[in-house]
Design a protein around this motif. Structure first.
Motif, PDB file in Angstrom:
ATOM      1  N   ASN A  28     -25.233  73.515 -31.285  1.00 46.68           N
ATOM      2  CA  ASN A  28     -25.208  72.061 -31.458  1.00 46.68           C
ATOM      3  C   ASN A  28     -26.463  71.630 -32.206  1.00 46.68           C
ATOM      4  N   THR A  29     -26.299  70.961 -33.369  1.00 46.04           N
ATOM      5  CA  THR A  29     -27.457  70.562 -34.165  1.00 46.04           C
ATOM      6  C   THR A  29     -28.199  69.374 -33.576  1.00 46.04           C
ATOM      7  N   GLY A  30     -27.538  68.637 -32.685  1.00 47.51           N
ATOM      8  CA  GLY A  30     -28.186  67.478 -32.070  1.00 47.51           C
ATOM      9  C   GLY A  30     -28.784  67.771 -30.717  1.00 47.51           C
ATOM     10  N   ARG A  31     -28.303  68.842 -30.071  1.00 47.50           N
ATOM     11  CA  ARG A  31     -28.797  69.216 -28.743  1.00 47.50           C
ATOM     12  C   ARG A  31     -29.044  70.709 -28.726  1.00 47.50           C
ATOM     13  N   ARG A  32     -30.296  71.094 -28.620  1.00 53.60           N
ATOM     14  CA  ARG A  32     -30.634  72.508 -28.636  1.00 53.60           C
ATOM     15  C   ARG A  32     -30.212  73.238 -27.364  1.00 53.60           C
ATOM     16  N   ASP A  33     -29.823  72.473 -26.340  1.00 58.03           N
ATOM     17  CA  ASP A  33     -29.470  73.090 -25.055  1.00 58.03           C
ATOM     18  C   ASP A  33     -27.977  73.371 -24.929  1.00 58.03           C
ATOM     19  N   GLU A  34     -27.214  73.293 -26.039  1.00 54.79           N
ATOM     20  CA  GLU A  34     -25.770  73.538 -25.955  1.00 54.79           C
ATOM     21  C   GLU A  34     -25.307  74.426 -27.104  1.00 54.79           C
ATOM     22  N   SER A  35     -24.454  75.382 -26.791  1.00 54.68           N
ATOM     23  CA  SER A  35     -23.851  76.236 -27.808  1.00 54.68           C
ATOM     24  C   SER A  35     -22.447  76.621 -27.368  1.00 54.68           C
ATOM     25  N   LEU A  36     -21.605  76.960 -28.355  1.00 51.47           N
ATOM     26  CA  LEU A  36     -20.220  77.337 -28.100  1.00 51.47           C
ATOM     27  C   LEU A  36     -19.993  78.775 -28.545  1.00 51.47           C
ATOM     28  N   ILE A  37     -19.277  79.535 -27.737  1.00 53.65           N
ATOM     29  CA  ILE A  37     -18.997  80.940 -28.032  1.00 53.65           C
ATOM     30  C   ILE A  37     -17.501  81.081 -28.281  1.00 53.65           C
ATOM     31  N   ALA A  38     -17.116  81.450 -29.491  1.00 54.69           N
ATOM     32  CA  ALA A  38     -15.700  81.608 -29.846  1.00 54.69           C
ATOM     33  C   ALA A  38     -15.144  82.842 -29.147  1.00 54.69           C
ATOM     34  N   THR A  39     -14.110  82.633 -28.330  1.00 57.56           N
ATOM     35  CA  THR A  39     -13.587  83.674 -27.453  1.00 57.56           C
ATOM     36  C   THR A  39     -12.100  83.879 -27.716  1.00 57.56           C
ATOM     37  N   ARG A  40     -11.643  85.139 -27.619  1.00 60.42           N
ATOM     38  CA  ARG A  40     -10.229  85.451 -27.814  1.00 60.42           C
ATOM     39  C   ARG A  40      -9.767  86.393 -26.711  1.00 60.42           C
ATOM     40  N   TYR A  41      -8.628  86.044 -26.099  1.00 59.63           N
ATOM     41  CA  TYR A  41      -8.065  86.890 -25.053  1.00 59.63           C
ATOM     42  C   TYR A  41      -6.548  86.883 -25.181  1.00 59.63           C
ATOM     43  N   LYS A  42      -5.977  88.035 -25.517  1.00 63.92           N
ATOM     44  CA  LYS A  42      -4.525  88.182 -25.636  1.00 63.92           C
ATOM     45  C   LYS A  42      -3.887  87.078 -26.483  1.00 63.92           C
ATOM     46  N   GLY A  43      -4.486  86.817 -27.637  1.00 61.03           N
ATOM     47  CA  GLY A  43      -3.949  85.830 -28.552  1.00 61.03           C
ATOM     48  C   GLY A  43      -4.395  84.403 -28.289  1.00 61.03           C
ATOM     49  N   ARG A  44      -5.022  84.141 -27.147  1.00 66.64           N
ATOM     50  CA  ARG A  44      -5.536  82.801 -26.840  1.00 66.64           C
ATOM     51  C   ARG A  44      -6.960  82.693 -27.371  1.00 66.64           C
ATOM     52  N   GLU A  45      -7.231  81.648 -28.169  1.00 69.00           N
ATOM     53  CA  GLU A  45      -8.578  81.408 -28.688  1.00 69.00           C
ATOM     54  C   GLU A  45      -9.128  80.131 -28.076  1.00 69.00           C
ATOM     55  N   PHE A  46     -10.399  80.178 -27.653  1.00 74.46           N
ATOM     56  CA  PHE A  46     -11.028  79.033 -27.022  1.00 74.46           C
ATOM     57  C   PHE A  46     -12.533  79.232 -27.062  1.00 74.46           C
ATOM     58  N   PHE A  47     -13.264  78.203 -26.632  1.00 77.00           N
ATOM     59  CA  PHE A  47     -14.719  78.273 -26.594  1.00 77.00           C
ATOM     60  C   PHE A  47     -15.227  78.367 -25.158  1.00 77.00           C
ATOM     61  N   LEU A  48     -16.196  79.235 -24.948  1.00 78.28           N
ATOM     62  CA  LEU A  48     -17.045  79.142 -23.766  1.00 78.28           C
ATOM     63  C   LEU A  48     -18.248  78.285 -24.137  1.00 78.28           C
ATOM     64  N   VAL A  49     -18.784  77.557 -23.166  1.00 78.63           N
ATOM     65  CA  VAL A  49     -19.909  76.651 -23.409  1.00 78.63           C
ATOM     66  C   VAL A  49     -21.123  77.133 -22.637  1.00 78.63           C
ATOM     67  N   HIS A  50     -22.249  77.252 -23.348  1.00 78.82           N
ATOM     68  CA  HIS A  50     -23.518  77.531 -22.685  1.00 78.82           C
ATOM     69  C   HIS A  50     -24.372  76.267 -22.710  1.00 78.82           C
ATOM     70  N   LYS A  51     -24.862  75.882 -21.530  1.00 74.66           N
ATOM     71  CA  LYS A  51     -25.776  74.742 -21.428  1.00 74.66           C
ATOM     72  C   LYS A  51     -26.999  75.155 -20.617  1.00 74.66           C
ATOM     73  N   LYS A  52     -28.133  74.592 -21.017  1.00 78.37           N
ATOM     74  CA  LYS A  52     -29.387  74.945 -20.371  1.00 78.37           C
ATOM     75  C   LYS A  52     -30.035  73.710 -19.766  1.00 78.37           C
ATOM     76  N   ASN A  53     -30.508  73.838 -18.537  1.00 80.76           N
ATOM     77  CA  ASN A  53     -31.345  72.789 -17.952  1.00 80.76           C
ATOM     78  C   ASN A  53     -32.606  73.425 -17.391  1.00 80.76           C
ATOM     79  N   GLU A  54     -33.423  72.628 -16.754  1.00 80.18           N
ATOM     80  CA  GLU A  54     -34.718  73.139 -16.294  1.00 80.18           C
ATOM     81  C   GLU A  54     -34.563  74.222 -15.237  1.00 80.18           C
ATOM     82  N   ALA A  55     -33.551  74.107 -14.400  1.00 72.47           N
ATOM     83  CA  ALA A  55     -33.417  75.025 -13.279  1.00 72.47           C
ATOM     84  C   ALA A  55     -32.750  76.341 -13.661  1.00 72.47           C
TER      85      ALA A  55
END
Length: 391
Positions: A29-56
């Motif tokens: 994410n260019t506006g939020r450094r604490d978020e990213s998306l991981i392009a994932t594929r499983y048995k023909g299904r494509e979707f994103f996993l989301v990584h978010k970071k906080n202080e803890a």
């Protein structure tokens, strides 16, 4: 929603694979450094996993827009990524449920694209809007094995429960869809539906524009219903009942029946509750009296052969662009490596906005992981997007 809390977040070398799960790229994410998306594929299904970071701690979950169903797929992908990247899981709500108890439901669970691309027409179709506990939907399917039932519901736990019951009862004439009924009928061919059930919809007394029943919904219902087919409203709301009477009376010619406290073969949990409270139950049943021509829809979601530069997304800006048909809005921008960028868009109808992703890269611009639903509002939004990207 399934998620993992991590001690720290690491990435493998993309593309990567763990068992039957593939991870193609990561978008930041260019506006939020604490978020990213991981392009994932499983048995023909494509979707994103989301990584978010906080202080803890670090959070890994599934993107809401591209989230697949059933939940097993998400859980499996989360654990696969943790293993692939060598992550230490602090806590989670993910278990290792056996795959074969969940994936049986795939045949019943459909996406709107399934209906938009090739609507099933081999037998009579009946549609239930907002099936809730699915008592009525499943009862009707068991009683009418030669009829195809399409159940629409936006409450995901209700969908999961219905899918389990479809497997338990071994039903092969039910399809389930998470979609707004007010827009779904646009994808239904004319003159193929025998019955449309709208049982105990949310009354929306303070926001009547959000009701399922409306002049537009009635007109689309008339188009998709066979001659003699019916649109059936069942409600405990006297205001909704009177609103339906007025709406069903609007066409130049109309025929409908009205019942009060009519018994039917199966009741929903809401109906059982209202009866215990001695509330009145109203039925208004509209009958279609004529055939309709097929609806026409033209256009596609191509971006043309001209290269679009990576900075073209800045031409659009972040303000919502409103039109009579709907709107277009850039919600977020992402960077994928050095030579690709991605937009997260909200677009289309105000009643059912569609969120989607567009990847801009040298020589090719495309929607990811799939095209938007081919609706009138989405095609109009795409035309506007194409004009803005090409300057």
């Amino acid at each position: 929603m399934p998620h993992l809390h991590l001690e720290s977040f690491k990435t493998p070398s993309f593309p990567a694979r763990c068992g039957d799960v593939e991870f193609d790229f990561i978008a930041h994410n260019t506006g939020r450094r604490d978020e990213s998306l991981i392009a994932t594929r499983y048995k023909g299904r494509e979707f994103f996993l989301v990584h978010k970071k906080n202080e803890a701690k670090e959070l890994l979950k599934c993107d809401k827009i591209t989230r697949p169903s059933p939940n097993f797929i998400v859980k499996h992908a989360l654990l696969a990524y943790a293993e692939c990247a060598g992550l230490n899981i602090l806590d989670s709500n993910v278990d290792n449920a056996p795959e074969n108890t969940h994936l049986k439901t795939h045949d019943a669970l459909k996406t709107i694209s399934f209906f938009a691309e090739d609507f099933p027409r081999e037998r009579e179709v009946r549609i239930e809007v907002g099936f809730g506990s699915a008592r009525h939907l499943l009862h009707q399917a068991e009683a009418n094995p030669d009829v195809l039932f399409i159940g629409l519901e936006i409450h995901k736990p209700s969908i999961e429960q219905a899918l389990k019951q479809i497997v338990i009862r071994n039903l092969n004439n039910v399809m389930v869809l998470d979609y707004d009924a007010r827009l779904f009928l646009e994808f239904v061919p004319s003159n193929v539906v025998g019955k449309i059930y709208v049982h105990f919809p949310v009354p929306w007394d303070k926001k009547p524009h959000r009701r399922v029943i409306s002049e537009a919904f009635l007109n689309e219902s008339i188009r998709v219903l066979k001659t003699g087919g019916t649109l059936e409203l069942r409600t405990d709301s006297e205001e909704y009942y009177r609103f339906a009477l007025e709406t069903f009376s609007a066409p130049p010619q109309s025929r409908f029946e009205v019942y009060k406290n009519r018994d039917i073969a199966i009741s929903s949990k809401y109906e059982d509750r209202w009866k215990r409270l001695e509330k009145n139950i109203y039925d208004v049943i509209f009958t279609c009296q004529s055939e309709s021509p097929e609806a026409e829809l033209s256009g596609d979601f191509s971006f043309g052969s001209t290269q679009i530069p990576l900075d073209a997304m800045h031409r659009i800006g972040t303000e919502t662009i409103k039109r009579e048909w709907g709107f277009l809005h850039v919600e977020r921008t992402f960077q994928i490596g050095e030579d690709r960028a991605m937009l997260r868009l909200a677009m289309g109808s105000f009643d059912r906005p569609e969120s989607c992703y567009v990847i801009v890269e040298k020589g090719r611009t495309r929607y990811f992981p799939s095209l938007p639903v081919r609706s009138r509002a989405n095609l109009a939004a795409h035309t506007l997007l194409n004009e803005l990207l090409h300057g």
